[in-house]
Design a protein around this motif. Structure first.
Motif, short mmCIF file in Angstrom:
data_model
loop_
_atom_site.label_atom_id
_atom_site.label_comp_id
_atom_site.label_asym_id
_atom_site.label_seq_id
_atom_site.Cartn_x
_atom_site.Cartn_y
_atom_site.Cartn_z
N ILE A 80 20.15 9.15 20.81
CA ILE A 80 19.38 8.19 21.61
C ILE A 80 18.61 9.01 22.65
CG2 ILE A 80 20.96 6.24 21.32
CD1 ILE A 80 21.99 6.76 24.16
N ALA A 81 17.40 8.55 22.96
CA ALA A 81 16.57 9.28 23.92
C ALA A 81 15.57 8.30 24.53
CB ALA A 81 15.82 10.41 23.22
N ASP B 251 5.40 16.71 14.58
CA ASP B 251 5.18 15.85 15.74
C ASP B 251 5.64 16.58 16.99
OD1 ASP B 251 4.99 12.57 16.51
OD2 ASP B 251 6.18 13.84 17.86
N GLN B 252 4.73 16.74 17.93
CA GLN B 252 5.01 17.55 19.11
C GLN B 252 6.21 17.03 19.89
OE1 GLN B 252 3.33 20.49 19.71
NE2 GLN B 252 5.04 20.76 21.14
N ARG B 253 6.31 15.70 20.02
CA ARG B 253 7.41 15.14 20.81
C ARG B 253 8.75 15.41 20.15
NH1 ARG B 253 4.60 9.62 20.19
NH2 ARG B 253 4.48 10.69 18.19
N ASP B 254 8.78 15.20 18.82
CA ASP B 254 10.00 15.46 18.08
C ASP B 254 10.34 16.95 18.13
OD1 ASP B 254 9.84 12.80 17.48
OD2 ASP B 254 9.17 13.09 15.41
N TYR B 255 9.29 17.75 18.10
CA TYR B 255 9.48 19.20 18.13
C TYR B 255 10.11 19.62 19.46
CZ TYR B 255 8.60 24.18 18.06
OH TYR B 255 8.77 25.54 18.11
N ASP B 256 9.56 19.05 20.56
CA ASP B 256 10.11 19.37 21.88
C ASP B 256 11.58 19.00 21.96
OD1 ASP B 256 7.60 20.18 22.57
OD2 ASP B 256 7.10 18.37 23.72
N PHE B 257 11.89 17.84 21.41
CA PHE B 257 13.27 17.36 21.44
C PHE B 257 14.17 18.27 20.60
CE2 PHE B 257 16.84 14.54 20.44
CZ PHE B 257 17.07 13.94 21.68
N GLU C 168 31.44 8.15 25.99
CA GLU C 168 31.23 8.30 27.41
C GLU C 168 29.83 8.83 27.72
OE1 GLU C 168 34.25 10.52 29.42
OE2 GLU C 168 33.03 10.58 31.23
N ALA C 169 29.45 9.86 26.97
CA ALA C 169 28.12 10.46 27.21
C ALA C 169 27.02 9.42 26.95
CB ALA C 169 27.92 11.66 26.31
N VAL C 170 27.20 8.64 25.91
CA VAL C 170 26.20 7.63 25.55
C VAL C 170 26.09 6.58 26.65
CG1 VAL C 170 25.72 5.71 24.00
CG2 VAL C 170 26.25 7.97 23.06
N THR C 171 27.24 6.12 27.13
CA THR C 171 27.24 5.10 28.18
C THR C 171 26.54 5.61 29.43
OG1 THR C 171 29.34 4.34 27.31
CG2 THR C 171 28.70 3.51 29.46
N GLU D 233 10.22 17.09 30.22
CA GLU D 233 11.48 17.47 29.60
C GLU D 233 12.08 16.30 28.83
OE1 GLU D 233 14.75 19.36 31.78
OE2 GLU D 233 13.18 20.78 32.44
N LYS D 234 12.34 16.55 27.58
CA LYS D 234 12.97 15.51 26.78
C LYS D 234 14.48 15.53 27.03
CE LYS D 234 9.43 14.30 24.01
NZ LYS D 234 8.48 14.54 25.10
N SER D 235 15.04 14.33 27.04
CA SER D 235 16.49 14.28 27.17
C SER D 235 17.05 13.27 26.18
CB SER D 235 16.87 13.86 28.59
OG SER D 235 16.50 12.51 28.80
N GLY D 236 18.32 13.41 25.86
CA GLY D 236 18.94 12.48 24.94
C GLY D 236 20.38 12.86 24.68
N VAL D 237 21.10 11.99 24.00
CA VAL D 237 22.48 12.34 23.61
C VAL D 237 22.73 11.94 22.16
CG1 VAL D 237 23.57 12.28 25.89
CG2 VAL D 237 23.33 10.17 24.59
#
Length: 883
Positions: free
Chosen positions: A339-340, A359-365, A288-291, A311-315
RNA sequence: GGGGGAGUAGCCCAAUAGGCAGAGGCAGAGGACUUAAAAUCCUCCCAGUACGGGUUCGAGUCCCGUCUCCCCUACCA
């Protein structure tokens, strides 16, 4: 009645040039072509003939190239200087939809208007070479080049998600959509899968990048193309998705990384929300969260994505990928798959391995979602500790015997916590890791490009039809060359035929084709994008009347490459990259002789305008401001406003119309002003107050030829007889010739004009006395590239019956450049103290210099010790004394 | 965040390879011509080169650092 009657002078010469075809340029095979002369091909970006007419920005570049063209003619070269129309495009079609006027009608009107405006500028184009991309005689060859691309396997159809603009009724290329809005008109766009024609520009990525090296182009344009192509070296790594038991399952995905060296630090993986694997691996609990997340991501425009960028977001999908470096029992082996939307499906493989320690982006996530961070690269000073594997044990993340850090470090250093890579430099580690992966068939080194294939179809009427036929069973064939052009059908209604059906689909008779065998085909109903015609127009100019071929081989061999191309910076990537791509394909087909089309490129600067800001920072339309006062004030309440420089815009009502300028001051003044504003490459605001300055120069020039008493324009009697000019004027003229020659070569047109002003001031000072006929003639030649109408008129009044366009450029004598005695500044300890005069010819003799200098600064040298004497030949003398 | 470019007089701009900061134009002041105005012409006025260091006999120019402005690009793995 002005004494310098520019209006009648200019119309007289414009008619003359057209009538006599002064600038007709014969090419190989033509009568009067002289193959022994060197060639010079100087090209302008041909304009889209908009309904708005010419803008003062156009003449800036056009004047610069015209000056160069005219100068090169005086040097005795065959000069190719053509002009044409990039006339397919949306505005004419939009206008057709609104009014029913056929785009061809609108286009023809606009072209006529543009041509008139350009001719009013006195530009020395060979109008016999005029081309128009909407002319079937022209686009027949555009279709032919498309067929070459098709034959080379560089054109293909694909069902891909593309930007669809409902308002415009067409798809747009990525680069035509900015922040989810169409570049033209700013209409909202959405992604939609559609069948499209694509051109495989990516096959040429490597060469398009490498060949930039040898081009004489501005660094900024090269940089933009490099970035656009976006070559990055790295590796492609295959990750298996773990079964619940922890073993490798049936699913796997490829990830692209530029840092294969950091694989030991990968703690999770991220797939793009659109990644096809997501459906198959998502766990029941996460479904559900993924959808929800995927739907949210799909509905976001790029604008919204970038606004939320911080702000990074993902599930989490519930699945894990296997890091192949680790054994079954190693806690680092299983990496959660998320997924993000910071991972883009359109770049690389749409999947990444994440190394938050580097990696800054991965770090933020990772910080956002509490994922572990492992240091794998240590800055050099810490290298003494490496290899240091057995340190902390982090229970929280279960990462085994690896220290969990709270920082991200992406700089240079040495590998740590990385098994067999420990202690290595990043570069060594990269290549060893790639070897390791390749040996196990888990990955390989790979070069990735940002450049995508070129979306080459549009759902429009007013564009080149594709020379393509579709069969019933999905087969495709080219329209044979002898049946080209495939011309546009007549339509009454130019609106799209259906939501996704192009307007051409409406022309039933046109769409259906029955071949000799009675087989029924359907024509391609997409049309080509506007870039198509401009990708090769510089080649058609070589041989524009040729009905047998797009261009003749001899003409191509003689004229190519383009020696000088002046374009605005807005074409830095798209047009210039597409044209280079087509050219390279043509080169590979043996159809052109050079592998690059444009040898030297110059970016013209923008012509801006003044605008005014009130105390709240709001911009005011120019007609609400009184500019005469200092400072300028708002008319309504007299409040002071601040003057700033801005783009010309309708909203600010500060757009300058060249027609008005020509009416008031003449086109020679307009040309001169555009060239005098500053270097071609620089942007500068249009300042109406500066126009009288250059206009006065032309009046003064008129005055040194034509006496005041005589309004009929009879020239000074002394100029008609062969009276020799004075020596002073002769010297001034030689200085002027020297300066103008060297400046015009490097497009220093502003300083060349200054030198001519200086000369005319010099002659004016002597009230016409001592200005000789030969001097007047040579000056006319210097002036001609800049103010051709006036120059021709004066030349004519000197008694010549032929145009001066092909007169040889005057020469200068070095000996005439020096005065009889040379002034040499004399310094003491670097401070200017006096000037010495040295007889000409001795200014390079250090002994003479020093002696003369000593005399004039004698008083400064009394009682001090001269430690050193710097005598620069011809320049200065500096005494270094003890203080 | 990354890349490209630019800061010189009230304004637009010059200043070859480090060598007198000013070629040209605008604006301003004064004057000549004119009954007057316009046009034209003459003369004059104006900065020490964004800021701070450094190299050099000498820096607008070269080196290091800082600031401001413009353009392009932007989660490209």
């Amino acid at each position: 009645m002005p004494r310098y009657d520019f209006t009648s002078i200019e119309s007289r010469w414009q008619e003359y040039w057209q009538r006599e075809k002064t600038f007709r340029t014969p090419g190989p095979g033509d009568a009067n072509f002289d193959a022994s002369k060197p060639k010079y091909y100087v090209l302008d970006m041909f304009p889209y003939p908009s309904g708005a007419g010419l803008h003062v920005g156009h003449p800036k570049g056009y004047t610069a190239t015209d000056i160069m063209a005219r100068y090169q003619r005086h040097l005795g070269k065959n000069v190719l200087h053509p002009m044409g129309w990039d006339a397919f495009g949306l505005p004419a079609e939009q206008y057709a939809i609104q009014t029913g006027t056929h785009p061809a009608v609108t286009t023809a009107e606009n072209v006529d208007r543009f041509r008139n405006q350009l001719q009013a500028l006195g530009l020395s184009y060979d109008w016999d070479r005029e081309v128009n991309t909407t002319d079937p005689k022209y686009y027949r060859w555009t279709q032919w080049i498309f067929s070459k691309l098709y034959e080379q396997g560089l054109a293909y159809e694909a069902e891909i998600p593309v930007w669809w603009c409902e308002e415009l009724g067409t798809v747009l290329a990525n680069e035509e959509v900015i922040d989810g809005l169409s570049e033209r008109g700013g209409h909202p766009c959405v992604k939609r899968p559609l069948r499209q024609w694509m051109l495989k520009i990516t096959a040429y990525a490597e060469r398009l990048l490498a060949d930039l090296e040898n081009l004489d182009w501005p660094e900024s344009v090269k940089a933009m193309q490099r970035e656009w192509i976006g070559r990055s070296e790295g590796a492609e790594i295959e990750f298996s998705v773990a079964k619940d038991s922890g073993g490798a399952g049936d699913h796997a995905f490829m990830a692209f990384t530029t840092r294969p060296d950091t694989l030991f630090g990968a703690t999770f993986c991220v797939l793009a929300p659109e990644h096809p694997l997501v459906d198959q691996i998502t766990g029941v609990d996460q479904k559900e969260a993924v959808t929800v997340y995927r739907e949210a991501a799909a509905s976001k425009t790029d604008l919204q994505r970038s606004e939320l960028q911080k702000e990074k977001s993902g599930v989490f999908t519930g699945a894990h990928a296997i890091n192949p470096l680790f054994e079954e029992d190693d806690p680092r082996r299983l990496m959660p798959i998320w997924i993000a939307d910071y991972v883009l499906m359109s770049y690389g493989t749409g999947a990444i391995m994440c190394v938050p320690g580097g990696d800054q982006r991965d770090y933020d996530f990772a910080t956002e979602y509490g994922l572990p961070v492992v240091q794998v690269v240590a800055p050099k000073p810490l290298a003494v500790n490496a290899p240091g594997v057995d340190r902390a044990f982090d229970v929280t993340h279960g990462m085994g015997s690896v220290e969990i850090v709270t920082e991200c470090y992406s700089g240079p250093g040495v590998m740590v916590n990385s098994g067999f890579l420990d202690g290595l430099s990043i570069e060594e580690a990269k290549s060893q890791m790639v070897d390791w992966l390749e040996k196990r068939d888990l990955g390989r080194g790979r070069v990735n490009f940002r450049l995508r294939d070129w979306l080459f179809s549009r759902q429009r009427y007013w564009g080149e039809p594709f020379p393509i036929l579709h069969g019933k069973d999905g087969e495709t064939q080219m329209v044979p060359n002898e049946d080209l052009p495939v011309t546009l059908p007549e339509l009454d209604d130019f609106k799209p035929a259906g939501a996704l059906e192009p307007p051409l689909g409406r022309a039933q008779d046109w769409v259906e084709v029955v071949d000799a065998d009675g087989k029924v085909w359907r024509r391609e109903t997409n049309s080509m994008p506007q870039w198509a015609g401009s990708c090769w127009y510089y080649l058609r100019f070589l041989d524009p009347q040729n009905d047998e071929a797009a261009w003749g081989e001899k003409a191509e061999n003689y004229w190519m490459p383009v020696d000088l191309y002046v374009v605005g910076a807005e074409h830095a990537v798209l047009h210039l990259l597409y044209a280079r791509f087509w050219h390279k394909v043509l080169y590979d087909c043996g159809l052109v002789s050079t592998d690059e089309p444009f040898q030297e490129l110059v970016n013209q600067g923008m012509v801006q305008s003044f605008a005014y800001k009130d105390d709240r920072g709001a911009l005011l339309p120019i007609d609400e401001v009184d500019e005469e006062t200092d400072p300028a004030v708002r008319k309504s309440d007299g409040a002071a406003v601040e003057r700033i420089v801005a783009k010309m815009s309708k909203a600010l009502r500060n757009v300058i119309n060249p027609d008005d300028v020509i009416r008031e001051y003449g086109s020679d003044t307009l040309r001169l002003y555009e060239a005098f504003m500053g270097p071609v490459t620089a942007s500068a605001p249009w300042n109406p107050r500066d126009l009288p300055g250059v206009h006065r120069f032309l009046q003064r020039t008129w005055r040194v030829f034509v006496p005041k008493e005589d309004d009929g324009g009879e020239i000074f009697a002394s100029l008609l007889s062969n009276v020799a000019g004075s020596d002073e004027i002769e010297r001034a003229l030689h200085r002027c010739i020297e300066k103008v020659s060297s400046d015009v070569k490097q497009m220093g047109n502003n300083t060349a004009i200054a030198a001519m002003m200086e000369f005319v001031n010099e002659v004016t000072k002597r009230e016409g006395q001592g200005f000789g006929r030969s001097q007047a003639e040579r000056f006319c030649v210097l002036l001609e590239p800049f103010a051709p109408h006036l120059a021709e008129e004066l030349w004519f009044r000197l008694g010549h019956v032929e145009s001066l366009a092909y007169e040889p450029w005057p020469e200068f004598d070095l000996n005439m450049l020096v005065a009889e005695s040379i002034e040499i500044p004399v310094q003491v300890n670097g401070k200017l103290r006096a000037k010495a005069f040295v007889p000409a010819g001795q200014e390079n003799d250090r002994a003479v210099l020093e002696e003369s200098a000593r005399e004039v600064v004698a008083e400064h040298l009394i009682g001090v010790e001269v430690k050193k004497v710097v005598a620069v030949p011809g320049r200065l003398v500096n005494f270094v004394v003890a203080s």
